[in-house]
Design an enzyme around this catalytic site. Structure first.
Site, short mmCIF file in Angstrom:
data_model
loop_
_atom_site.label_atom_id
_atom_site.label_comp_id
_atom_site.label_asym_id
_atom_site.label_seq_id
_atom_site.Cartn_x
_atom_site.Cartn_y
_atom_site.Cartn_z
N HIS A 151 0.80 -1.23 0.00
CA HIS A 151 0.00 0.00 0.00
C HIS A 151 0.84 1.28 0.00
CE1 HIS A 151 -4.40 1.21 1.23
NE2 HIS A 151 -4.03 1.72 0.07
N ASP A 174 -9.50 0.20 4.68
CA ASP A 174 -8.31 -0.44 5.24
C ASP A 174 -8.58 -0.79 6.71
OD1 ASP A 174 -5.58 -1.11 5.80
OD2 ASP A 174 -4.88 0.47 4.45
N HIS A 176 -6.06 -0.50 8.54
CA HIS A 176 -5.00 0.37 9.07
C HIS A 176 -5.16 1.78 8.52
CE1 HIS A 176 -3.42 -3.78 8.51
NE2 HIS A 176 -3.05 -3.61 9.77
N ASP A 178 -2.48 3.80 7.88
CA ASP A 178 -1.34 4.08 7.00
C ASP A 178 -0.96 5.56 7.00
OD1 ASP A 178 -1.47 1.39 6.49
OD2 ASP A 178 -2.23 1.57 4.44
N HIS A 191 4.62 1.14 3.88
CA HIS A 191 3.19 0.92 3.57
C HIS A 191 2.30 1.39 4.72
CE1 HIS A 191 2.22 -3.34 5.39
NE2 HIS A 191 2.99 -2.65 6.19
N ASP A 280 -7.38 -1.49 0.40
CA ASP A 280 -6.44 -2.48 0.93
C ASP A 280 -7.28 -3.70 1.27
OD1 ASP A 280 -4.88 -4.04 2.71
OD2 ASP A 280 -3.84 -2.28 3.51
N ASP A 282 -6.93 -6.00 3.15
CA ASP A 282 -7.00 -6.38 4.56
C ASP A 282 -8.11 -5.63 5.31
OD1 ASP A 282 -5.95 -3.93 5.70
OD2 ASP A 282 -3.90 -4.69 5.60
N GLU A 325 -2.28 -5.07 -1.60
CA GLU A 325 -1.90 -5.99 -0.52
C GLU A 325 -2.39 -7.42 -0.68
OE1 GLU A 325 0.26 -5.32 1.96
OE2 GLU A 325 0.35 -3.10 2.00
N1 LIG Z 1 -0.82 -1.20 4.30
C1 LIG Z 1 -0.77 -1.89 5.44
N2 LIG Z 1 -1.15 -3.14 5.45
N3 LIG Z 1 -0.29 -1.25 6.49
C2 LIG Z 1 -0.06 -1.84 7.80
C3 LIG Z 1 0.58 -0.84 8.71
C4 LIG Z 1 0.88 -1.41 10.06
C5 LIG Z 1 1.50 -0.45 11.06
N4 LIG Z 1 0.58 0.60 11.41
C6 LIG Z 1 2.79 0.16 10.51
O1 LIG Z 1 2.97 1.33 10.51
O2 LIG Z 1 3.67 -0.55 10.09
MN LIG Z 2 -3.12 -0.26 3.81
MN LIG Z 3 -4.03 -2.56 5.83
#
Ligand SMILES: NC(=[NH2+])NCCC[C@H](N)C(=O)O
Ligand SMILES: [Mn+2]
Ligand SMILES: [Mn+2]
Length: 356
Positions: A151, A174, A176, A178, A191, A280, A282, A325
């Site tokens: 991502h 998402d 998250h 990000d 990411h 994303d 996820d 992802e």
């Molecule tokens: N694109 C994603 N799947 N991002 C996950 C990020 C997880 C965590 N917040 C990090 O900064 O590493």
């Molecule tokens: Mn993401």
């Molecule tokens: Mn994510």
């Protein structure tokens, strides 16, 4: 072709753009010719999708997410989009061929950590190129569909969208946020950071990104849906910048229909602004799309994920899409095929598949 791909292909053959997407026919539905329910507000005729496969894993630590684009294309993504009535172009990995794009964080000697970021030079180079490619397609009036890859790529794809549509808004789907900055990231994985660079938050004005990545998005033009794993520093950033979020708690509380409506009302109240949808996988529950590097339980159902895409399609405002992802090396064969299939069907839903 796999079983699933064959079944999908069969179920698609009779669908055409003119009958299934463009208009409700005059015959069955009351008097006369119904108005089109689905009009592209910002694209040139004939409607064209440019699939941009970006086989990149340098924004995180797990190898295999660079194989995502190929897996979706092998599963039939290009034909599936064609059968919805779009012209489809695809360049393979060519635009990125001269960048060592599949390297990941084993390569600290060549690309040493800088400002806490891993693979900063590599991520920056790939995103800069992606921004050019997406920007070129957008400027031709096409709809770029960026297939990742991790991502971090959304820094490039959204910068590309903004170069053509500076007033666009972003729906970020998402688990998250990000939105870590080089100052707050605890993993160093880029990411987890693309949104902070797009917004130009404190700590993001650093080399090599500041050579090309100018802040291009304001905090009131991005909205999140699906959040459930947000770092403490990210929570502070979201609060301080007043960024609208629909967490999984909100999805449970209000239902997905209300969340998407409120999300669109926030960033695009008149439905007159171009929309970049960054999905994303996820965001969906691991039981829906489990072959992904940072799965988090308690995610969107299959229908909730698709509903978001359909509701965006319905606005006619979609100008760019990311499907990110998918990591086809994680999980058993069944899980991988299911995840790849979901990646494809989310893309189809955003491109109008289920609209009448
Ligand atoms: N694109 C994603 N799947 N991002 C996950 C990020 C997880 C965590 N917040 C990090 O900064 O590493
Ligand atoms: Mn993401
Ligand atoms: Mn994510």
């Amino acid at each position: 072709m796999s079983f699933l791909a064959r079944r999908l292909a069969r179920s698609q053959v009779t669908r055409t753009f003119s009958t299934s997407v463009r208009r409700l026919g005059g015959g069955g539905v009351g008097e006369g010719q119904a108005a089109p329910t689905y009009v592209h507000k910002f694209l040139k005729e004939p409607p064209t999708v440019a699939v941009v496969g970006c086989p990149f894993s340098g924004g995180q630590a797990r190898p295999g997410v660079d194989l995502g684009p190929n897996a979706l294309v092998e599963f039939g993504l290009l034909n599936q989009i064609k059968q919805l009535g779009w012209n489809v172009s695809y360049d393979g990995a060519k635009p990125f061929a001269d960048i060592a794009h599949t390297r990941h964080d084993a390569d600290d000697a060549v690309d040493p950590p800088s400002h806490n970021m891993k693979n900063a030079r590599l991520v920056s180079a790939v995103c800069e190129r992606l921004a050019e490619v997406v920007g070129q397609h957008a400027k031709r009036g096409e709809l770029p569909v960026t297939v990742g890859g991790d991502h971090s790529l959304a820094l490039g794809s959204i910068a590309g969208t903004m170069s053509k549509h500076p007033d666009a808004c972003v729906l970020w789907i998402d688990a998250h946020a990000d939105i870590n900055t080089p100052l707050t990231t605890t993993t160093g994985n880029l990411h987890g950071c693309p949104v902070s660079f797009l917004l130009g938050l404190d700590g993001t004005d650093v080399a090599p990104f500041n050579k090309w990545a100018k802040p291009c998005l304001s905090p009131n033009r991005i909205v999140y849906i699906g959040l459930r794993d947000v770092d403490p520093a990210e929570k502070r950033i979201l609060r301080e910048n007043n960024i609208k979020c629909f967490t999984m708690h909100d999805v449970d509380k209000y239902g997905i229909g209300a969340c998407v409506q409120k999300a669109l009302d926030h960033v695009n109240p008149e439905r007159t602004r171009p929309v970049h949808l960054s999905f994303d996988v996820d965001a969906t529950d691991p039981s829906v799309a489990g072959s992904t590097g940072t799965p988090v339980r308690g995610g969107l159902t299959f229908r909730e994920g698709h509903y978001i895409c359909e509701a965006v399609a319905e606005t006619g405002c979609l100008v760019a899409l990311d499907i990110m992802e998918v990591n086809p090396t994680l999980g058993d064969e069944k899980l991988v095929e299911q995840t790849v299939a979901v990646g494809c069907s989310l893309a189809r839903a955003a491109l109008g598949e289920t609209l009448l």
